[in-house]
Design a protein around this motif. Structure first.
Motif, PDB file in Angstrom:
ATOM      1  N   LYS A  85     -42.205 -68.266 -67.603  1.00  0.00           N
ATOM      2  CA  LYS A  85     -42.165 -69.874 -67.900  1.00  0.00           C
ATOM      3  C   LYS A  85     -40.823 -69.893 -68.750  1.00  0.00           C
ATOM      4  O   LYS A  85     -40.385 -68.897 -69.499  1.00  0.00           O
ATOM      5  CB  LYS A  85     -43.412 -70.239 -68.788  1.00  0.00           C
ATOM      6  CG  LYS A  85     -43.187 -71.351 -69.514  1.00  0.00           C
ATOM      7  CD  LYS A  85     -43.903 -72.248 -68.603  1.00  0.00           C
ATOM      8  CE  LYS A  85     -43.944 -73.673 -69.398  1.00  0.00           C
ATOM      9  NZ  LYS A  85     -44.263 -74.839 -68.652  1.00  0.00           N
TER      10      LYS A  85
ATOM     11  N   HIS B 167     -58.717 -64.140 -60.141  1.00  0.00           N
ATOM     12  CA  HIS B 167     -57.349 -64.452 -60.518  1.00  0.00           C
ATOM     13  C   HIS B 167     -56.754 -65.809 -60.215  1.00  0.00           C
ATOM     14  O   HIS B 167     -56.494 -66.683 -61.045  1.00  0.00           O
ATOM     15  CB  HIS B 167     -56.297 -63.295 -60.288  1.00  0.00           C
ATOM     16  CG  HIS B 167     -54.999 -63.574 -60.567  1.00  0.00           C
ATOM     17  ND1 HIS B 167     -54.062 -64.236 -59.840  1.00  0.00           N
ATOM     18  CD2 HIS B 167     -54.303 -63.388 -61.751  1.00  0.00           C
ATOM     19  CE1 HIS B 167     -52.980 -64.508 -60.541  1.00  0.00           C
ATOM     20  NE2 HIS B 167     -52.928 -63.904 -61.849  1.00  0.00           N
ATOM     21  N   PRO B 168     -56.924 -66.128 -58.980  1.00  0.00           N
ATOM     22  CA  PRO B 168     -56.297 -67.490 -58.785  1.00  0.00           C
ATOM     23  C   PRO B 168     -57.143 -68.756 -59.260  1.00  0.00           C
ATOM     24  O   PRO B 168     -56.617 -69.809 -59.050  1.00  0.00           O
ATOM     25  CB  PRO B 168     -56.180 -67.486 -57.096  1.00  0.00           C
ATOM     26  CG  PRO B 168     -57.165 -66.545 -56.520  1.00  0.00           C
ATOM     27  CD  PRO B 168     -57.203 -65.426 -57.724  1.00  0.00           C
ATOM     28  N   PHE B 169     -58.551 -68.374 -59.262  1.00  0.00           N
ATOM     29  CA  PHE B 169     -59.360 -69.422 -59.885  1.00  0.00           C
ATOM     30  C   PHE B 169     -59.656 -69.653 -61.304  1.00  0.00           C
ATOM     31  O   PHE B 169     -59.760 -70.656 -62.048  1.00  0.00           O
ATOM     32  CB  PHE B 169     -60.827 -69.240 -59.145  1.00  0.00           C
ATOM     33  CG  PHE B 169     -60.484 -69.154 -57.640  1.00  0.00           C
ATOM     34  CD1 PHE B 169     -60.313 -70.387 -56.893  1.00  0.00           C
ATOM     35  CD2 PHE B 169     -60.498 -68.056 -56.942  1.00  0.00           C
ATOM     36  CE1 PHE B 169     -60.041 -70.306 -55.494  1.00  0.00           C
ATOM     37  CE2 PHE B 169     -60.477 -68.146 -55.635  1.00  0.00           C
ATOM     38  CZ  PHE B 169     -60.327 -69.095 -54.738  1.00  0.00           C
ATOM     39  N   LEU B 170     -59.283 -68.582 -61.885  1.00  0.00           N
ATOM     40  CA  LEU B 170     -59.579 -68.265 -63.459  1.00  0.00           C
ATOM     41  C   LEU B 170     -58.324 -68.069 -64.215  1.00  0.00           C
ATOM     42  O   LEU B 170     -57.989 -68.794 -65.102  1.00  0.00           O
ATOM     43  CB  LEU B 170     -60.918 -67.328 -63.673  1.00  0.00           C
ATOM     44  CG  LEU B 170     -61.368 -67.273 -64.951  1.00  0.00           C
ATOM     45  CD1 LEU B 170     -61.885 -68.504 -65.629  1.00  0.00           C
ATOM     46  CD2 LEU B 170     -62.508 -66.146 -65.045  1.00  0.00           C
TER      47      LEU B 170
ATOM     48  N   LYS C 182     -54.946 -67.363 -63.671  1.00  0.00           N
ATOM     49  CA  LYS C 182     -53.929 -67.870 -63.317  1.00  0.00           C
ATOM     50  C   LYS C 182     -53.794 -69.209 -64.127  1.00  0.00           C
ATOM     51  O   LYS C 182     -52.936 -69.699 -64.689  1.00  0.00           O
ATOM     52  CB  LYS C 182     -53.285 -67.646 -62.111  1.00  0.00           C
ATOM     53  CG  LYS C 182     -51.848 -68.177 -61.861  1.00  0.00           C
ATOM     54  CD  LYS C 182     -51.506 -68.084 -60.403  1.00  0.00           C
ATOM     55  CE  LYS C 182     -50.089 -68.923 -60.365  1.00  0.00           C
ATOM     56  NZ  LYS C 182     -49.698 -68.950 -58.882  1.00  0.00           N
ATOM     57  N   PRO C 183     -54.847 -70.018 -63.797  1.00  0.00           N
ATOM     58  CA  PRO C 183     -55.068 -71.214 -64.313  1.00  0.00           C
ATOM     59  C   PRO C 183     -54.920 -71.460 -65.602  1.00  0.00           C
ATOM     60  O   PRO C 183     -54.455 -72.321 -66.338  1.00  0.00           O
ATOM     61  CB  PRO C 183     -55.976 -71.928 -63.554  1.00  0.00           C
ATOM     62  CG  PRO C 183     -56.273 -71.351 -62.269  1.00  0.00           C
ATOM     63  CD  PRO C 183     -55.897 -69.997 -62.720  1.00  0.00           C
ATOM     64  N   LYS C 184     -55.740 -70.493 -66.261  1.00  0.00           N
ATOM     65  CA  LYS C 184     -55.735 -70.307 -67.530  1.00  0.00           C
ATOM     66  C   LYS C 184     -54.330 -70.293 -68.323  1.00  0.00           C
ATOM     67  O   LYS C 184     -54.160 -70.908 -69.138  1.00  0.00           O
ATOM     68  CB  LYS C 184     -56.852 -69.388 -68.037  1.00  0.00           C
ATOM     69  CG  LYS C 184     -57.049 -69.282 -69.766  1.00  0.00           C
ATOM     70  CD  LYS C 184     -57.725 -70.511 -70.089  1.00  0.00           C
ATOM     71  CE  LYS C 184     -59.007 -70.882 -69.891  1.00  0.00           C
ATOM     72  NZ  LYS C 184     -59.740 -72.013 -70.419  1.00  0.00           N
TER      73      LYS C 184
ATOM     74  N   GLU D 209     -51.615 -70.881 -67.079  1.00  0.00           N
ATOM     75  CA  GLU D 209     -50.696 -72.061 -66.745  1.00  0.00           C
ATOM     76  C   GLU D 209     -51.514 -73.121 -68.041  1.00  0.00           C
ATOM     77  O   GLU D 209     -50.365 -73.921 -68.335  1.00  0.00           O
ATOM     78  CB  GLU D 209     -50.827 -72.522 -65.561  1.00  0.00           C
ATOM     79  CG  GLU D 209     -50.181 -71.711 -64.502  1.00  0.00           C
ATOM     80  CD  GLU D 209     -50.679 -72.027 -63.069  1.00  0.00           C
ATOM     81  OE1 GLU D 209     -51.379 -72.913 -62.903  1.00  0.00           O
ATOM     82  OE2 GLU D 209     -49.890 -71.277 -61.960  1.00  0.00           O
ATOM     83  N   GLU D 210     -52.461 -73.248 -68.258  1.00  0.00           N
ATOM     84  CA  GLU D 210     -52.989 -74.264 -69.096  1.00  0.00           C
ATOM     85  C   GLU D 210     -52.506 -73.990 -70.406  1.00  0.00           C
ATOM     86  O   GLU D 210     -52.150 -74.773 -71.341  1.00  0.00           O
ATOM     87  CB  GLU D 210     -54.562 -74.296 -68.988  1.00  0.00           C
ATOM     88  CG  GLU D 210     -55.161 -75.231 -70.122  1.00  0.00           C
ATOM     89  CD  GLU D 210     -56.598 -74.920 -70.063  1.00  0.00           C
ATOM     90  OE1 GLU D 210     -57.320 -74.626 -71.113  1.00  0.00           O
ATOM     91  OE2 GLU D 210     -57.265 -74.956 -69.029  1.00  0.00           O
TER      92      GLU D 210
ATOM     93  N   GLU E 269     -48.851 -74.703 -70.896  1.00  0.00           N
ATOM     94  CA  GLU E 269     -48.639 -76.219 -70.730  1.00  0.00           C
ATOM     95  C   GLU E 269     -48.693 -76.669 -72.332  1.00  0.00           C
ATOM     96  O   GLU E 269     -47.967 -77.448 -72.558  1.00  0.00           O
ATOM     97  CB  GLU E 269     -49.322 -76.787 -69.825  1.00  0.00           C
ATOM     98  CG  GLU E 269     -49.068 -78.427 -69.596  1.00  0.00           C
ATOM     99  CD  GLU E 269     -47.761 -78.578 -69.494  1.00  0.00           C
ATOM    100  OE1 GLU E 269     -47.075 -79.551 -69.993  1.00  0.00           O
ATOM    101  OE2 GLU E 269     -46.937 -77.906 -68.862  1.00  0.00           O
TER     102      GLU E 269
END
Length: 153
Positions: free
Chosen positions: A8, A127-130, A132-134, A136-137, A140
């Motif tokens: 990031k 990983h792709p559902f929990l 990684k999105p966390k 990114e959140e 952000e």
């Protein structure tokens, strides 16, 4: 076991010194962490950042489960970068590099995180559902919070 990388960058209209003063203070981590994560420093944030510093805190990353996280600041080059590594916590591996680079009109902050999820194959499935999105959140939220504090580039 797979090692993931999260990368990031964020530009801010502040000086390198302002960026370093804020980012190198462990106490400011609470400011840039979402409130729902219940971030609370237990120890290690009582002096300016140095290599070898151990910081212990409690965080609630998912489903209201409180987790103790212990990080060590392994490398510091004043005003330029530092590295924190998890010694105990929710990841199988966590190696987080923070860089501050001068650009026209401000700084570019860069985070590079190399990490492994726990629970082997099951962790990789989640990983792709929990995970990684966390991440990114959380980043952000940090972007928005830093812009609120220092302005938008």
């Amino acid at each position: 076991m797979k090692i993931y990388t999260f990368h990031k960058k964020q530009k801010l209209p502040i000086t390198k010194e302002q960026a370093w003063d804020f980012l190198s203070s462990p106490k400011n981590l609470k400011t840039i962490t979402p409130d729902y994560m219940g971030f609370n420093i237990l120890s290690g944030a009582d002096r300016p950042m140095f290599a070898g510093q151990i910081i212990q805190y409690i965080v609630t990353p998912v489903m209201g489960i409180k987790t103790k996280w212990v990080t060590e600041i392994t490398h510091v080059k004043d005003g330029e970068y530092f590295v924190d590594e998890q010694r105990y916590g929710p990841y199988a591996l966590w190696h987080h590099k923070h860089f501050i680079n001068v650009i026209d009109g401000g700084v570019e902050m860069e985070d590079i995180i190399d990490y492994k999820v726990p629970f082997g194959f099951l962790g990789q499935l989640a990983h792709p559902f929990l995970v990684k999105p966390k991440l990114e959140e959380i980043f952000e939220y940090r972007t928005e919070k830093l812009e609120a504090l220092f302005g938008k580039y």
